[in-house]
Write a protein that holds these residues in place. Sequence first.
Motif, mmCIF file in Angstrom:
data_model
loop_
_atom_site.group_PDB
_atom_site.id
_atom_site.type_symbol
_atom_site.label_atom_id
_atom_site.label_comp_id
_atom_site.label_asym_id
_atom_site.label_seq_id
_atom_site.Cartn_x
_atom_site.Cartn_y
_atom_site.Cartn_z
ATOM 1 N N SER A 165 0.829 -1.199 0.000
ATOM 2 C CA SER A 165 0.000 0.000 0.000
ATOM 3 C C SER A 165 0.868 1.255 0.000
ATOM 4 C CB SER A 165 -0.906 0.001 1.235
ATOM 5 O OG SER A 165 -0.127 -0.041 2.419
ATOM 6 N N ALA A 166 0.258 2.377 -0.335
ATOM 7 C CA ALA A 166 0.960 3.658 -0.301
ATOM 8 C C ALA A 166 1.465 3.934 1.112
ATOM 9 C CB ALA A 166 0.029 4.777 -0.760
ATOM 10 N N HIS A 167 2.615 4.570 1.198
ATOM 11 C CA HIS A 167 3.230 4.946 2.475
ATOM 12 C C HIS A 167 3.915 3.781 3.179
ATOM 13 C CE1 HIS A 167 2.850 9.116 3.773
ATOM 14 N NE2 HIS A 167 1.689 9.187 3.151
ATOM 15 N N GLN A 173 10.081 5.837 -2.783
ATOM 16 C CA GLN A 173 10.705 7.082 -2.338
ATOM 17 C C GLN A 173 11.751 6.787 -1.271
ATOM 18 O OE1 GLN A 173 6.930 8.801 -1.022
ATOM 19 N NE2 GLN A 173 7.102 10.378 -2.607
ATOM 20 N N HIS A 199 5.475 4.980 -2.697
ATOM 21 C CA HIS A 199 5.099 6.384 -2.891
ATOM 22 C C HIS A 199 3.864 6.740 -2.070
ATOM 23 C CE1 HIS A 199 4.208 10.170 -4.915
ATOM 24 N NE2 HIS A 199 5.412 10.094 -5.466
ATOM 25 N N SER A 200 3.855 7.943 -1.516
ATOM 26 C CA SER A 200 2.788 8.342 -0.600
ATOM 27 C C SER A 200 1.447 8.562 -1.291
ATOM 28 C CB SER A 200 3.190 9.620 0.141
ATOM 29 O OG SER A 200 3.423 10.672 -0.783
ATOM 30 N N SER A 201 1.450 8.927 -2.577
ATOM 31 C CA SER A 201 0.187 9.244 -3.246
ATOM 32 C C SER A 201 -0.235 8.208 -4.283
ATOM 33 C CB SER A 201 0.283 10.615 -3.930
ATOM 34 O OG SER A 201 1.317 10.620 -4.898
ATOM 35 N N TYR A 202 0.681 7.320 -4.682
ATOM 36 C CA TYR A 202 0.325 6.291 -5.658
ATOM 37 C C TYR A 202 1.099 5.019 -5.339
ATOM 38 C CZ TYR A 202 -0.126 3.710 -10.023
ATOM 39 O OH TYR A 202 -0.371 2.731 -10.953
#
Length: 238
Positions: free
Chosen positions: A122-124, A171, A213-216
């Motif tokens: 999942s994101a994050h 990231q 990635h935090s948004s995708y």
Amino acid sequence: MLELREIVQKLDTVVQEQSARIYDLETTVTIQRNHIQDLMTDKKTDIEYRRKLERRLKVIENNFVGKYSDPKDYVVKSSNISPHENVDKQKIQRLLLPTNNIASDGLVAFYAYMSCPENNPSAHLTLIYDVSVTNVGNGYNHVTGIFTAPTSGVYVFVWVTRVAYGEHPTQLMINNAVYGVTFLRAKNGDDGSVSGTVVANVTKGDSIFVRVHSSYAGDGQVHSSELGRPSFSGWLLH
């Protein structure tokens, strides 16, 4: 003739009621079938997650035994233990920490890799590279996936991500700031690897880690096998 019409109307009403009931039953069957499929998917995911945890626990146990088998490598952090108290082994292990945090020559370097795939992260999500191969300075935690800088300076960080049957952006984070980003798409049964490199001034105590990635979040699998493994490494440059 009137009676015949009434009979036909009653039959039409019965047919409509039966059709409605059949539709409701078909809808219920479809819902139940989807629910069963979801349960089977959840069960498969739970089994994979349990196996992953078992592998990580085995790695942790092996690293702990290999690194801390000598009692001289420990210092007791609590002075509240009575010498006459019968404390079990697990409690004692939780109270013990390594005495040294930085190599005597000032070197700091680490390298770790992911031993098993991460399915649809999942994101994050912080990616955990659970097999620590090199950890000079003892800054990398293979349980959390986070490197905590034992000293200030200029560091180099490299991370490699292998993707199968999907796409994922990652990231490199220093505390809450994004310092590097990579992206790889590997669809239609393909898989591949992408790497990123960051050179940054780091302050003692900063946390460095790799996350989705935090948004995708992307989709598919962050893959790992004997043919190629995601990895995270870094070293103190100056």
